[in-house]
Motif scaffolding. Structure first.
Motif, PDB file in Angstrom:
ATOM      1  N   GLY A  41      31.460  33.582  20.490  1.00  0.00           N
ATOM      2  CA  GLY A  41      32.738  32.917  20.774  1.00  0.00           C
ATOM      3  C   GLY A  41      33.662  33.698  21.677  1.00  0.00           C
ATOM      4  N   GLY A  42      33.210  34.878  22.153  1.00  0.00           N
ATOM      5  CA  GLY A  42      34.043  35.653  23.067  1.00  0.00           C
ATOM      6  C   GLY A  42      34.202  34.940  24.394  1.00  0.00           C
ATOM      7  N   ARG A  43      35.439  34.867  24.898  1.00  0.00           N
ATOM      8  CA  ARG A  43      35.740  34.080  26.089  1.00  0.00           C
ATOM      9  C   ARG A  43      36.293  34.970  27.194  1.00  0.00           C
ATOM     10  N   THR A  44      35.702  34.828  28.375  1.00  0.00           N
ATOM     11  CA  THR A  44      36.169  35.550  29.551  1.00  0.00           C
ATOM     12  C   THR A  44      36.117  34.615  30.747  1.00  0.00           C
ATOM     13  N   ALA A  45      36.746  35.049  31.820  1.00  0.00           N
ATOM     14  CA  ALA A  45      36.693  34.309  33.085  1.00  0.00           C
ATOM     15  C   ALA A  45      36.425  35.303  34.203  1.00  0.00           C
ATOM     16  N   SER A  46      35.992  34.779  35.340  1.00  0.00           N
ATOM     17  CA  SER A  46      35.664  35.671  36.451  1.00  0.00           C
ATOM     18  C   SER A  46      35.854  34.951  37.773  1.00  0.00           C
ATOM     19  N   LEU A  47      35.886  35.753  38.825  1.00  0.00           N
ATOM     20  CA  LEU A  47      35.885  35.235  40.193  1.00  0.00           C
ATOM     21  C   LEU A  47      35.031  36.170  41.036  1.00  0.00           C
ATOM     22  N   GLN A  48      34.003  35.624  41.665  1.00  0.00           N
ATOM     23  CA  GLN A  48      33.207  36.387  42.611  1.00  0.00           C
ATOM     24  C   GLN A  48      33.599  35.964  44.027  1.00  0.00           C
ATOM     25  N   VAL A  49      33.803  36.939  44.886  1.00  0.00           N
ATOM     26  CA  VAL A  49      34.178  36.714  46.274  1.00  0.00           C
ATOM     27  C   VAL A  49      33.052  37.275  47.134  1.00  0.00           C
ATOM     28  N   ILE A  50      32.498  36.433  48.011  1.00  0.00           N
ATOM     29  CA  ILE A  50      31.341  36.829  48.805  1.00  0.00           C
ATOM     30  C   ILE A  50      31.663  36.614  50.276  1.00  0.00           C
ATOM     31  N   SER A  51      31.617  37.671  51.049  1.00  0.00           N
ATOM     32  CA  SER A  51      31.814  37.574  52.495  1.00  0.00           C
ATOM     33  C   SER A  51      30.477  37.788  53.190  1.00  0.00           C
ATOM     34  N   ASN A  52      30.483  37.784  54.515  1.00  0.00           N
ATOM     35  CA  ASN A  52      29.253  38.053  55.269  1.00  0.00           C
ATOM     36  C   ASN A  52      28.655  39.401  54.907  1.00  0.00           C
ATOM     37  N   ASP A  53      29.519  40.357  54.501  1.00  0.00           N
ATOM     38  CA  ASP A  53      29.059  41.740  54.349  1.00  0.00           C
ATOM     39  C   ASP A  53      29.213  42.323  52.947  1.00  0.00           C
ATOM     40  N   GLU A  54      30.113  41.771  52.116  1.00  0.00           N
ATOM     41  CA  GLU A  54      30.405  42.404  50.837  1.00  0.00           C
ATOM     42  C   GLU A  54      30.573  41.367  49.728  1.00  0.00           C
ATOM     43  N   VAL A  55      30.518  41.888  48.482  1.00  0.00           N
ATOM     44  CA  VAL A  55      30.735  41.065  47.290  1.00  0.00           C
ATOM     45  C   VAL A  55      31.723  41.791  46.385  1.00  0.00           C
ATOM     46  N   TRP A  56      32.663  41.032  45.830  1.00  0.00           N
ATOM     47  CA  TRP A  56      33.620  41.580  44.873  1.00  0.00           C
ATOM     48  C   TRP A  56      33.558  40.761  43.589  1.00  0.00           C
TER      49      TRP A  56
END
Length: 297
Positions: A41-56
């Motif tokens: 039941g643990g709840r989290t959220a996320s955002l992945q950002v993907i460019s031509n060269d990098e990922v965050w």
């Protein structure tokens, strides 16, 4: 708007949205907001950002996350994503992303891409297409670099369920111009409570017409591997051939937890060929295609 509520009310569960943006100058940016509920039941959220060269990767344990499917809207902290566009205000170590993008009218499918598969109880993952293509206007500033997406094109899809399939292939591309089009193809091993199967779903938009190829419509997967796929349905045959890739590590769900590492090429070079009864409807080689193949023993 709903705050962290899954359709089944408990974990494991995840839901995410994939928003891809292409500029006329070849700059590409994908954004993946998501929420996850583990088996406890643990709840989290996320955002992945993907460019031509990098990922965050941004994990948002203490930041409010809200979403709505109809109308489409997702809120992650100070950033929002909707049918009108995206507004981004992100400042963290290694990532500064700010700006606003406006989306033109969505190109929507006439029916759910999953077809009757969406009614199968126990499926790991359900796929959806929100927009096969739409125009873009606006600019973003990514770590001091100005990204102008004006006169660009975008694509949006979604996934929800418990886990990504153990083995799957996914590719997507959209191209502009007089012979413009849009394509999404996914093939996967699909386990069920009793048995399972290997299936595919595919939508091709070309010259204002949608061509739907899917297992539930009789499509057969002739070949699929890390190099591409060939599927046939009646007189139609689609070939996706990977020519070049630049893979980047992303996170993917396993029983609601973002613990799996997959590798996706945001800007792969893929050649697509589509035939009908031996006649080549189109051949398109795209240097900004997305391509992903995942395999787990």
């Amino acid at each position: 708007m709903v705050f962290f509520r899954s359709t089944n009310g408990a974990g494991p569960y995840f839901e995410g949205w994939y928003l891809k943006h292409q500029s006329p100058q070849g700059k590409t940016l994908a954004l993946i907001p998501a929420f996850h509920i583990d088996d406890k039941g643990g709840r989290t959220a996320s955002l992945q950002v993907i460019s031509n060269d990098e990922v965050w990767w941004l994990e948002c344990r203490d930041v409010q996350f809200q979403y709505s499917r109809q109308p489409f809207r997702v809120q992650v902290g100070q950033s929002s994503f909707s049918s009108q566009g995206s507004v981004l205000h992100i400042e963290q170590d290694g990532l500064s992303l700010h700006g606003k993008l406006h989306y033109g009218p969505f190109t929507v499918l006439r029916s759910d891409i999953m077809g009757p598969f969406r009614f199968f109880a126990g499926m790991q993952c359900s796929h959806g297409v929100i927009s096969m293509g739409h125009s873009l206007e606006g600019t973003l500033e990514l770590n001091g670099e100005n990204l102008d997406f004006s006169n660009g094109i975008g694509y949006i899809e979604t996934d929800r369920g418990r886990s990504f399939p153990r083995t799957y292939l996914w590719t997507q591309c959209i191209w502009d111009g007089p012979e413009g089009g849009s394509l999404m193809l996914a093939a996967a091993t699909v386990p069920l409570p009793v048995g399972g199967f290997t299936g595919c779903i595919c939508s091709v938009f070309f010259r204002g017409q949608e061509y739907r190829l899917a297992t539930y419509r009789g499509a057969k997967i002739e070949e699929w591997s890390s190099s591409g796929a060939i599927i046939r349905q009646g007189g139609y045959r689609l070939e996706a051939e990977l020519l070049n890739e630049r893979r980047q590590a992303l996170r993917a769900p396993v029983e609601g937890r973002m613990e799996r590492t997959i590798h996706e090429s945001l800007c792969a070079e893929v050649r697509y060929r589509f035939w009908h009864r031996g006649d080549l409807l189109f051949q398109h080689t795209d240097r900004y295609a997305s391509f992903e193949y995942a395999f787990t023993n």
